[in-house]
Design an enzyme around this catalytic site. Structure first.
Site, PDB file in Angstrom:
ATOM      1  N   THR B 160       0.810  -1.236   0.000  1.00  0.00           N
ATOM      2  CA  THR B 160       0.000   0.000   0.000  1.00  0.00           C
ATOM      3  C   THR B 160       0.841   1.282   0.000  1.00  0.00           C
ATOM      4  O   THR B 160       1.946   1.325   0.516  1.00  0.00           O
ATOM      5  CB  THR B 160      -0.925   0.033   1.214  1.00  0.00           C
ATOM      6  OG1 THR B 160      -0.171  -0.294   2.385  1.00  0.00           O
ATOM      7  CG2 THR B 160      -2.056  -0.960   1.080  1.00  0.00           C
ATOM      8  N   GLY B 199       3.925  -2.530   7.899  1.00  0.00           N
ATOM      9  CA  GLY B 199       4.214  -3.143   9.192  1.00  0.00           C
ATOM     10  C   GLY B 199       5.649  -3.629   9.218  1.00  0.00           C
ATOM     11  O   GLY B 199       6.098  -4.293   8.287  1.00  0.00           O
ATOM     12  N   GLU B 452      -6.420  -6.511   4.172  1.00  0.00           N
ATOM     13  CA  GLU B 452      -6.615  -7.699   3.336  1.00  0.00           C
ATOM     14  C   GLU B 452      -7.915  -7.584   2.548  1.00  0.00           C
ATOM     15  O   GLU B 452      -8.633  -8.555   2.364  1.00  0.00           O
ATOM     16  CB  GLU B 452      -6.633  -8.971   4.197  1.00  0.00           C
ATOM     17  CG  GLU B 452      -5.388  -9.158   5.025  1.00  0.00           C
ATOM     18  CD  GLU B 452      -4.425 -10.186   4.443  1.00  0.00           C
ATOM     19  OE1 GLU B 452      -4.834 -11.009   3.627  1.00  0.00           O
ATOM     20  OE2 GLU B 452      -3.242 -10.127   4.797  1.00  0.00           O
TER      21      GLU B 452
END
Lengths: 706, 706
Positions: B160, B199, B452
């Site tokens: 992303t 992350g 997701e």
């Protein structure tokens, strides 16, 4: 001196086409009504708008009210920062009228709800408890002791216990009169009697308004209010017999120092019992009041404030979600030369946000009306005397408003919480960042569904009132306007929507009638169920418990109808372009609420399945119509970027630049915080030699032995 | 040697009657089925239950997994604590099979979802990206470089961007082939192209799997995956051209170090592009794959895992809310000698929690089945070769599961989030405390509705699949079982519930038929709306957008029906007392879902208004029946107090003692943190002399001058 204009490259053209600031400008240019006029309408007049604008500007320049680092404060920092703000607010409190100050507080509640609550614990709850429960003399005494100036006195409100919340009559803390000493002994008899959730107890309060069971000469008289000193104001050490603790981390509003309090035989003078209603004489004679209801004024005010607050917080949430949706683009559209489509142009995104926008207008207009009603009623209550005819009327009105506001408080706070969450999800991943504001807004707001009356319990109260109104109407009593439709049961039950064409449904009158028919039916069903329970031999309370689901359902539908009515009324009073745009919003609200409750409209056959299909289809149409004016409508909320405090909701639409800058400001790069201690030993560990399995530790292999 | 039994005083009798531990024992004694047997059923067998119990015990004794101070950690402490846990997990990973380890991770995900995600970023996303996108040789290369052992390598997953989430093909980051150097140049061309939400980027990762637009010889080939080194593993300094920042505070899961990454012309060898599908040769020839779908395997696994997770997290939330409701008492009942009533005995409280309990069983049983289906399918996919007939079949199945799982991921995560919030609110004020666990659970779980695959987008995908299935069915194609009812449109459209008595509705077969009728109708309507849009001249994509609300509605109802089907199927396979209790739970789920969607059942006239009234009334009856077994049912979830980590959810019911102890442990009393700096100057300020208004400053008064 114009420079020669270079033709734009393809890249530059594309960048311009998707530029968020330009996208926002486009939306703003669509306004087909006077935005300023709508702001005045929502604020209650131009003067009120100017005041709000002044407050927003004054807060923004106050260094104590700095908000852009807010989400990175630890609980301790937040607690300290929140206390610090008292200073600014006291300054204003002493320099302006209560009315003006209240409006200032309304703005503050949108900026920092945690501070608003902590300040409100003293000025709202503690001083409110004095106003409601103290005699004039007692009130004067506590004013002299600093209750308004905070001179050596900060109060808290000690009602709930760890084992008792909504059941106030069941509180366990005792206040036993010791006639010999002319004192009350305040005591916590069990663990479950521990005062809990007490805002301000952990670090702020010197005194508490304590709710405890009055016991005189061995007899219990129910829950009364007592002022109990907690701390020495010069050292903040707790006084003997007082045990106070911090109850720590919460879902939100960590700026408030909620605590617990246990009393071990703490003695206070008899005069510290607030005796406006129940009186205890020097010799232990107890005089009880005739009109128990009068103590509910403060609760009522809280509920009305929460309807208003639900509207205000929804404004803020929608400002963020709708402005972001106006500039955020997703998925290329081949017909638009590969330019990505604005979220707001997706029918599904319109469906997600436009009904919530409509609902916000419904809550705002209803909140204004209820505030007016409350002020009017309290004015009359103040001036009325016991025995007056006006007093009886006001008490009747109080009873009604008490129930209406109970249902609306529950309904509106639930709606607002859900609006925040839906706005947050509509921002995609960025809604999960603390800096975009919606996560914290949810966490702060969530408590509103529980405090000042748990929403489920309040809704049930409202449902109980509807059942009893129905039963009174059946006996011929003329009901007050809010439930007046129950006087027309004969014409409403079984009524079908009779329109010459489907399009005729798009009239507020038809929708109002539809809600009346549906509500009349569900209230009637609940009442019949209640009566059947009574006939089966249940007592009144048990019968009400048994039909609680029907009560809840009736109260929910009644609240929907009530809000739509208020909205439609308000639109009728306006004219011109403003009426035109608000009528669209109002119809969207009406159609959407019907769709949401399609089961009820079909169950009682007000609408046919075919008409219901039409309603569903028209929700899409009105979503699109409202979407066209979405940015001008949000602009009319007139919240400054400072109040919104979210890069996604900034007025100019420059969301990415502001979001990136905010994240960078909060998290300066520096030394890696734990590379040497944790990561290095992990990723540089000895992979081959160190494992126990590979070591023979000197043991000869079987091969060697052979 | 028995002691003489003293008769109990009134006070002691009362204390015993309301004692929470005794209240819990009472509830547990009601079990009319074998709890252990149900646990085995839910866990997938006795062996699996034993494993889970071992994992829970091992975690509980691991000091790194200490959880009771969790809610008071600051973001930095949490980040560090989370990294520390890697050590324990690596130990297990290297000592047990992948299957066993996966089960361990499932338990960990319930204990500390933040850690689970941070660990999963490397082993799930990064390694998963290698598995899905690397050739065998490339995969071997990265294993040798430490991808499994974490030797000088921790990976992150950089998909992303700040301006692009769901629209993966629209990512802006570029990977341009430099033929001369045989390298790719990874570059972030704009602010909106900044990799965002990554992350592990802020503090953990040495390498990233970067998704970027492949550009070879000026031509774009779409989004591909590249491994890009980010940091020097010996110092953790970022490499040249890499700009990494921390994106800071989030709504939840603050143990994960999400960050942003900007690349400025970063060069990587050609071999760092993962070339399982698309290949780029030394001379810049690009070979594209035939079967684009094959890359979706990892996404699918994530979705199935989230259905399972939704069931597991709901288990935990309900363990807290239902156990608390079994011991919390509120409002005295005069008929029970003034003893307060358990929350669980209020019909309205049963209404709040029992349908959610039933829904949790539905999600758990569906999750198990989908996991099995996924494993089966992936096994076949691994062994199939291009051109095989089996491969075509698997790909068809993949397509179907992809859609079903999309809808279920969305539906189940929304349900779970709402379950957590309803459980939280049902605990009253205590639900707002961080220590009671539900607030944090909400904050951690919320992201599941977005990541997701955003839930709305996934639901629309599922709706699109339903429309195309309908259209294929109309052309005579035999559909797969999940949407098989669309092959029976003729018999379903217009079908009414034909039962000889109202009680006959209480049969899973009738409910299944009802859902089929309703779903057939809404899917048909959506398909007709789509076809009408096409006829109006819209292209396929625009037509789908226009009917998105109908798609959403169809997918939602289809998911309801699907879950009920799976639940009813599972109940059929059981026998004895267990079947009896689960049948009640299953019928409650069925009736409740019909009531929730009454509008649809009445719209298509499957039920008459009278039958619908019966359904509503029966929901109350089944709520009461399930409430009777509520504690045994919750016990069957078999979560230890350590996993539940909430004093309100403790197994023995001793809630107040544990809650009080927890709050005291977290907030030891000490020095007042800011009395001297803030409170003292405020409440001891000079009230009389200091104000400017009172000072004449030497000016003579007018009186003096006269």
């Amino acid at each position: 001196m114009s420079t020669i204009q270079q033709p734009l490259s393809e890249k530059e053209k594309y960048a311009l086409a998707v530029d968020p600031v330009r996208s926002m400008d486009e939306e703003r240019a669509k306004a087909n009504f006077n935005i300023r006029e709508l702001t005045y309408l929502l604020d209650g007049g131009e003067k009120s708008t100017s005041l709000k604008e002044r407050f927003m500007a004054e807060l923004e320049r106050d260094p104590l009210f700095k908000m852009d680092d807010f989400h990175d404060l630890t609980k301790s920092e937040l607690r300290e920062r929140t206390m610090e703000k008292f200073r600014s607010l006291l300054h204003y409190l002493q320099n302006e009228s209560v009315d003006i100050f209240r409006k200032r507080m309304e703005v503050i509640s949108m900026v920092d709800p945690g501070f608003w609550t902590r300040f409100g614990v003293h000025y709202g709850l503690f001083v409110g408890a004095l106003q409601s429960n103290a005699t004039a003399g007692q009130f004067g005494y506590w004013l002299e002791r600093g209750a308004l100036s905070l001179s050596k006195l900060i109060g808290c409100f000690a009602m709930t216990e760890i084992g008792h919340g909504s059941n106030v009559p069941g509180l366990e803390t005792t206040a036993t009169f010791d006639e010999a000493a002319d004192q009350f002994i305040i005591h916590t008899p069990t663990l479950t009697a521990t005062k809990w959730w007490i805002g301000g107890a952990a670090h702020s309060a010197t005194h508490a308004a304590v709710f405890a069971q009055l016991i005189v000469k061995g007899k219990k008289y129910g829950t009364k209010c007592f002022v109990v000193p907690l701390r020495d104001p010069s050292t903040y050490n707790t006084l003997p017999g007082i045990n106070i603790g911090d109850i720590g981390k919460k879902m939100g509003r960590d700026g408030i120092d909620n605590g617990y309090i246990q009393f071990t035989n703490v003695r206070i003078p008899r005069g510290y019992m607030l005796q406006k209603h129940t009186k205890v004489s020097r010799t232990g004679e107890v005089q009880e009041p005739k009109l128990q209801q009068l103590t509910y004024g403060a609760l009522l005010q809280g509920r009305v404030a929460m309807v208003v607050d639900s509207g205000n917080v929804s404004k803020k949430a929608l400002s963020i979600a709708i402005r972001y949706a106006a500039v955020r683009r997703q998925f290329a559209n081949s017909k638009a030369g590969g330019i990505e489509t604005k979220l707001l142009d997706y029918p599904i995104h319109q469906r997600r946000l436009m009904p919530l926008l409509a609902q916000t207008f419904a809550m705002l207009l209803t909140g204004s009306e209820m505030t007016e009603m409350y002020n009017n009623m309290m004015g009359r209550l103040e001036s009325a005397k016991e025995g007056d005819k006006d007093l009886d009327e006001v008490i009747e009105m109080l009873k009604e408003t008490h129930s209406t506001s109970a249902g609306l408080k529950a309904f509106c706070t639930w709606n607002c919480l859900s609006t925040i969450e839906q706005c947050r999800q509509s921002c995609g991943g960025h809604g999960y960042s603390a800096y975009t504001g919606l996560a914290g807004m949810y966490q702060d707001f969530a408590v509103q569904c529980t405090w000042e009356g748990d929403n489920t319990i309040l809704t049930l109260q409202a449902g109980r009132y509807l059942i009893s109104s129905y039963r009174e109407a059946m006996k011929g009593k003329k009901l007050s306007p809010g439930v007046g439709y129950l006087n027309n049961l004969d014409s409403l039950i079984g009524k079908k929507c009779q329109v010459s064409s489907l399009d005729a449904i798009l009239d507020p009158k038809v929708i109002i009638e539809g809600w009346q028919v549906v509500c009349a039916n569900v209230v009637k069903n609940a009442a019949l169920e209640f009566e059947a329970c009574c006939k089966r031999g249940l007592d009144v309370d048990d019968a009400y418990e048994q039909c609680s689901q029907s009560r809840l359902y009736a109260a929910k539908l009644h609240s929907y109808g009530y809000l739509f009515n208020r909205f439609a009324d308000a639109v009728k009073k306006i004219d011109g372009q403003l009426q035109k745009v608000l009528l669209d919003v109002c119809l969207l609200y009406g159609l959407y609420t019907i769709e949401e409750n399609a089961g009820a409209f079909l169950q009682y056959e007000y609408f046919t399945p075919q008409q219901m299909e039409f309603v569903r289809a028209k929700v899409n149409v009105y979503c699109k119509a409202v979407r066209d004016q979405a940015i001008p409508l949000v602009d009319s909320f007139n919240l400054s970027d400072y109040v919104i405090n979210s890069p996604l909701g900034c007025k100019d639409g420059n969301v990415y630049v502001k979001y990136f800058a905010q994240v960078q400001r909060q998290n300066p790069q520096g030394e890696h915080p734990y590379f040497d201690r944790l990561i290095k030993p992990l990723i540089h560990r000895d992979m081959d030699g160190g494992d126990i399995e590979d070591e023979q530790a000197g043991l000869e292999s079987e091969d060697d032995e052979e």
